[in-house]
Design a protein around this motif. Structure first.
Motif, PDB file in Angstrom:
ATOM      1  N   GLU A  43      -2.617   1.651  -1.934  1.00 26.67           N
ATOM      2  CA  GLU A  43      -1.556   1.466  -0.871  1.00 26.67           C
ATOM      3  C   GLU A  43      -1.119  -0.276  -1.475  1.00 26.67           C
ATOM      4  O   GLU A  43       0.155  -0.436  -0.893  1.00 26.67           O
ATOM      5  N   GLN A  44      -1.455  -1.126  -1.958  1.00 26.29           N
ATOM      6  CA  GLN A  44      -1.053  -2.279  -2.324  1.00 26.29           C
ATOM      7  C   GLN A  44       0.511  -1.818  -2.776  1.00 26.29           C
ATOM      8  O   GLN A  44       1.310  -2.852  -2.497  1.00 26.29           O
ATOM      9  N   ASP A  91       3.053  -1.198  -0.414  1.00 27.03           N
ATOM     10  CA  ASP A  91       3.149  -2.521   0.154  1.00 27.03           C
ATOM     11  C   ASP A  91       4.177  -3.286  -0.462  1.00 27.03           C
ATOM     12  O   ASP A  91       5.111  -3.230   0.406  1.00 27.03           O
ATOM     13  N   ARG A  92       4.265  -2.929  -1.447  1.00 25.42           N
ATOM     14  CA  ARG A  92       5.075  -3.622  -2.080  1.00 25.42           C
ATOM     15  C   ARG A  92       6.907  -2.791  -2.414  1.00 25.42           C
ATOM     16  O   ARG A  92       7.486  -3.823  -2.238  1.00 25.42           O
TER      17      ARG A  92
END
Length: 111
Positions: free
Chosen positions: A18-19, A22-23
């Motif tokens: 998930e991160q 986003d990145r």
């Protein structure tokens, strides 16, 4: 690995995915939509293709389904990573490869 250890490691993996989305969205034009539902994350790309990552708790595995096929990963404590059960490689390297293929962009996911 017991059930609690599996869940701890697997939840860290899903959070990293998930991160990573986003990145990648912040750094590129990829526009990946990551939807989490319990032990499953679905990555949707602008071309309407998807990658689905889900936990298989009884087997202590993480499964990844992409256009390239379905893959099963188990945590390797010695290498501190998730490896494909049939030798296709490390989870984040595979996810990067399949997401790049499906998006048409060079995408990199990391633990």
């Amino acid at each position: 690995m017991n059930d609690l250890e599996f869940l701890d490691c697997a939840e860290k993996l899903l959070l990293a995915v998930e991160q990573g989305c986003d990145r990648i969205n912040d750094e590129s034009d990829a526009d990946i939509d990551a939807q989490r539902a319990g032990g499953m994350v679905t990555l949707s790309f602008p071309n309407r293709s998807q990658i689905v990552i889900n936990l298989q708790r009884p087997l202590h595995e993480v499964w990844l389904a992409a256009r390239a096929g379905g893959f099963h990963f188990r945590h390797d404590a010695d290498q501190a990573c998730w490896l494909d059960t049939k030798g296709a490689g490390e989870f984040f390297a595979c996810l990067s490869r399949y997401a790049s293929e499906q998006s048409g962009l060079e995408l990199t996911f990391k633990a």
